[in-house]
Each structure stands twice: as structure tokens, then as C-alpha cells.
Design an enzyme around this catalytic site. Sequence first.
Site, PDB file in Angstrom:
ATOM      1  N   HIS B 217       0.801  -1.188   0.077  1.00  0.00           N
ATOM      2  CA  HIS B 217       0.004  -0.077  -0.134  1.00  0.00           C
ATOM      3  C   HIS B 217       0.820   1.389  -0.001  1.00  0.00           C
ATOM      4  O   HIS B 217       0.333   2.340  -0.237  1.00  0.00           O
ATOM      5  CB  HIS B 217      -1.016  -0.029   1.417  1.00  0.00           C
ATOM      6  N   SER B 221      -0.153  -1.228  -6.180  1.00  0.00           N
ATOM      7  CA  SER B 221       0.346  -2.060  -7.012  1.00  0.00           C
ATOM      8  C   SER B 221       1.141  -1.706  -7.976  1.00  0.00           C
ATOM      9  O   SER B 221       0.784  -0.651  -8.614  1.00  0.00           O
ATOM     10  CB  SER B 221      -1.102  -2.911  -7.633  1.00  0.00           C
ATOM     11  N   LYS B 245     -13.602  -8.562  -9.133  1.00  0.00           N
ATOM     12  CA  LYS B 245     -12.462  -9.184 -10.355  1.00  0.00           C
ATOM     13  C   LYS B 245     -11.889 -10.437  -9.262  1.00  0.00           C
ATOM     14  O   LYS B 245     -11.746 -11.768  -9.852  1.00  0.00           O
ATOM     15  CB  LYS B 245     -11.556  -8.409 -10.620  1.00  0.00           C
ATOM     16  N   ASP B 246     -11.309 -10.267  -8.336  1.00  0.00           N
ATOM     17  CA  ASP B 246     -10.816 -11.263  -7.221  1.00  0.00           C
ATOM     18  C   ASP B 246     -12.008 -12.459  -7.083  1.00  0.00           C
ATOM     19  O   ASP B 246     -11.600 -13.474  -6.962  1.00  0.00           O
ATOM     20  CB  ASP B 246     -10.440 -10.651  -6.174  1.00  0.00           C
ATOM     21  N   GLU B 289       7.766 -33.584  -2.698  1.00  0.00           N
ATOM     22  CA  GLU B 289       6.463 -32.969  -3.306  1.00  0.00           C
ATOM     23  C   GLU B 289       6.855 -32.297  -4.579  1.00  0.00           C
ATOM     24  O   GLU B 289       7.841 -31.634  -4.665  1.00  0.00           O
ATOM     25  CB  GLU B 289       5.752 -32.194  -2.395  1.00  0.00           C
TER      26      GLU B 289
END
Lengths: 176, 407
Positions: B217, B221, B245-246, B289
Site C-alpha cells: 500500500h 500495485s 474481479k478477485d 512433493e
Amino acid sequence: MAGTATQKAGTEPTRRDFIVVAAGAFGAVGAAAAVWPFIHQMNPSADVLALSSTEVDLSQIAAGQSVTILWRGKPVFVRHRTEAEIELARKDDTAALPDPQKDADRVKKPEWLVMMGVCTHLGCVPLGQKGDFGGWFCPCHGSHYDTSGRIRKGPAPLNLPVPDYAFLNDTRIRIG
Amino acid sequence: MADNNSGFFANPLVKWIEYRLPVFSTLDHMVGSQYPTPKNLSYWWNFGSLAGLCLVIQILTGIVLVMHYTPHTAMAFDSVEHIMRDVNYGWLLRYMHANGASMFFIAVYIHIFRGMYYGSYKAPREILWWLGLIIFLLMMATAFMGYVLPWGQMSFWGATVITNLFSAIPLVGEPIVTWLWGGFAVDNPTLNRFFSLHYLLPFVIVGIVILHVLALHQHGSNNPLGIDTKGPQDRIPFHPYYTIKDAFGVGVFLIFFSFFLFYAPNYLGHPDNYIPANPLVTPEHIVPEWYFLPFYAILRSVPDKLGGVLLMFGAILILFVLPWLDTSKVRSAKFRPIYKQLFWVFLIACIGLTYAGGQPPEGLALVIGRACTIYYFAHFIILLPLVGWFEKPLKLPASISEPVLKA
């Protein structure tokens, strides 16, 4: 502040500076000492340390056979070596070894090879009588050991370690 | 800026609380209408919130799994089978947790590669990048220790091999390994401490995530063009534009997750972990893994124990200095014709490492592993510093909205 007026750059340290540094150092040492129990609790506890010896009966192991014993949570290989294996191990005393050691220094009696079954690379259990040197082969990352348990090829840096052990009589050993 | 929450903030109860504890306005500034966001973010910007969702899923499923699990070598394996067979919905919760770990790594890997492609690590976002890498390291430690808890064959031998990495350290290596184990081999003390830390670390990750968001912040972004926002015409509020959108991304991601969860829950695992741990028998072919395979391949590419361990850790640590190894001032690969190609070659090298890590270390797989290891490091140490100097970047637009408004 009036109290700091005497602490200009270049002047002598005051008694207050000394007290501040001494108190800070005392606190730091005390905190470091208090941290130790929190670190040391992760080391092996008394009961883990107590389980540190085991006995093996050799009379049931014929030449060319091996047994695997669990000692301190790890496998120990006890191999009754054949004449051919002993001869091969001695012959290779002069070969190019990554971790040079004579076969005679790795055994108490030539026919009995006692060593940790833990690859010195990353701790897997090597498979017996496999690999390029007729000894042990670790499937995890491809280390080859000879008939004396010495590292010959692959990423492992050291020979399979020989634990402390003693012959109690001709057919009995105590490991640890 | 349009305030989409004025109705909400007029609510008397909200007002009463807000006057005493400013939670709503804080949230509104973090992920709400008061957080201005570049208006051109693509779907590649969904993976941060998806990773956050995965963290929440892991913590929730983990907390309830602990209610049925027993961290003791004699009972751990059976208690996991008890969860699978007897506990109500135990199979679902355990499969959610096991596959959720893979989903978490998928989201985070895409998030990291997104940052690499669009230069999100460059000034002034270096600390944001570091915090992300710390989260990544903590995730790896957490995932590793979690994998040990079922106490199957892969649990035990994975723990043995990974803890033995520290024995490569000269002089103090062996005491460190004994200290990590609490004994002379991986055993009950090891299982207990791994359980303790596996429960702790996710909450440490939550703390670092909060710092990660705080650092985000500070300058906002990055965006696909890699240029700073120049004014209100370049920005839209996070809520409702990116919350929706998320949310759409969450729906798609959960469908992907559900495919594995319900149709191939063991596809990403290893069958040997359904065999109880046996300290006397090492499985024929130990593999970690999938999300550890690239690093495992680097470890095995080096025919020297200490060298392999150093290179493996170095592969992650080198990412911390990436902001300075990349000498180009242009962030987005969109305007960097050479770097754009190198990015894809680098991605292929990482996929090559993943392949090589899953194969026995011999023949072609070993050659591929070594070639990709060399390229991995050459990308950071040789190519990135040089390309920054020699590459001629394309002309950057004056602002995010300029090309749109012109057209």
C-alpha cells in the site's frame, strides 16, 4: 535538555554513559543466558541418551549373510564377510579412495564388518551387495560403497562409519 | 473518488463502533473503496488474493485436523487413517489440506513469476519483494514439516534427507543435525517439534502477509505497463472493481482446486506415504512433493555434498538481490524485447528442473538437471545485469490512460 549539555562530541564520556552501557550489557548477557534452555531443550534428552547400547548374537549369521540391527534409531549392518570379500577389500587399500582408510582399520576381526547402515550423503539406508564395487549402493542419490563400506563413487563424502563396539566373546558383540 | 460505502458508513451501529475503533475505515483503506488501484490490472494480478485464500483454507482445515491427529510415532500414521476412515468428513478435510498445500504453491509460483515478468520487484518495491520471499521460505518450511506428520515412508525419509542437508556444514554440521532431531535419528522428538512448528509457522506467515500488504500500500500495485500512476484518471478504487474481479478468480480457482480434491486427491502425492515409516528400509526412489522438485534437482546436479546444499539454498537467496541484478530501469517485460524472451527461457529452465527433480539422478535427466541449473544461475548472474545495459527498451507510454484516451 540541560543534562545532555555536557555530552558534546569530543568530550569525555560521563558516568551516566558508563551506567547506560553497563546496564545494557548486563541485560543482553542475562537475555542470552535465558535463551539457552530454550535452545538446549531440543538436544537429545536423558532417556534418548540412555538407550545407547545393544548386543548382537553372531552365531546365527553364516558367511555371506548380513543382519541389520536398530541402534539409537539407526540401522547397523553386521556382515559376516566371505574370504573373497575380505581379499577384495584388502586389495583396494591402495586404490584411489575419496576417504582413505585401510580395511584392517575398519574391522576388529576381518570376517566381521560392523558399521552404520546410514549413507554419509543424506542419511538413506544403502542396499547390500549391490553397486559397482560389490558392497553397498545407496538408491537415493547413487553412492557406491565397497566390501569394506568405503565410499568409492557418488556424492557421499565419507566411508560408512564404524560405531564403537566390543567382542564380549567369540559370538557376541556389544554396540555402543 | 466515488465512495461506494457511504450507505454502509451511515449505519448507526457502524458509526458507533467506528467512533471507538476505526476498523471499518482501516479495512476500507486496505482493501476497500479508499484504496486507489491502477485501472489496468490483468488477471495475473489475481494470484496474490488467491494465495491469501489458500493460507486461510490451510489454517482452517489444519486447526480441525489437529483435533483428531496424534503427534506420536506409534500413533501418528493410524490417527491419519482414523481421520480418513472414521472422522466425519475427515477424508474431505485432510484432502483439502493436502491438496490445498499444492494449490497454495501454484498460486504463489504464478504470483512470483508475474512479479518477475512485470518487474514488480524494482524500486520502490524491494522490501515488498523481500517480504514475499520470506513468506515463500516460511511456506517451504511449513510444507516440509507438515509432510512429516502422517509418519509414512516418504514422511520419514524426506525428513531424514532434508535434515541431513545441514550435516554438510563444516564442523558444526553433525551437532546441528542431532539438535534438530533431538536424538540420533529422525524419531519421536523430531515428530513432536515438527508438529509444534507446523502449527506455529502459518501464523507467522499471516504476520508477514500483513507487512507484505502494508508495503504494497505504500506505493500501490505495479501494473502490466510497469509505469507509475499519474493521477486519478489512471486509478479506480479497489472496491468494488477489484473485489469483484478477485471474487471471479476465486470461483475459477476453486473449480480447479475441486477437480483435484474430488477426482484426483492423491495425484499430487506419493503412494509410498501410505506405508508406515520404517527406519530400516529406504524407499527405492525418494522424491519430494512437486513444489520442491526444482530445488531438489539443483541439489542433485552437483556431485559434491556441500556444493549441492549451498547451490540449492543459493537458488532462493539469489532472488533477494534480484532488484539489483536486474539493471534495467524499465519494469514491464512488455517494453523489454530481449528480457521478454529470456523470461520464457528461464521459465522453461525451471520446468526442466522440475522434470529432472522427479527422475532418478542418472542419464538424460541428470544432464537436463545440470544444464538447467547452470542456466538458472546464469540468468540472474550474467544475463540480467548485461541485458539491462545492452537492451534498447521500447518507448513507454506517458501514462496508463494516455493510449486509451488517444484511441
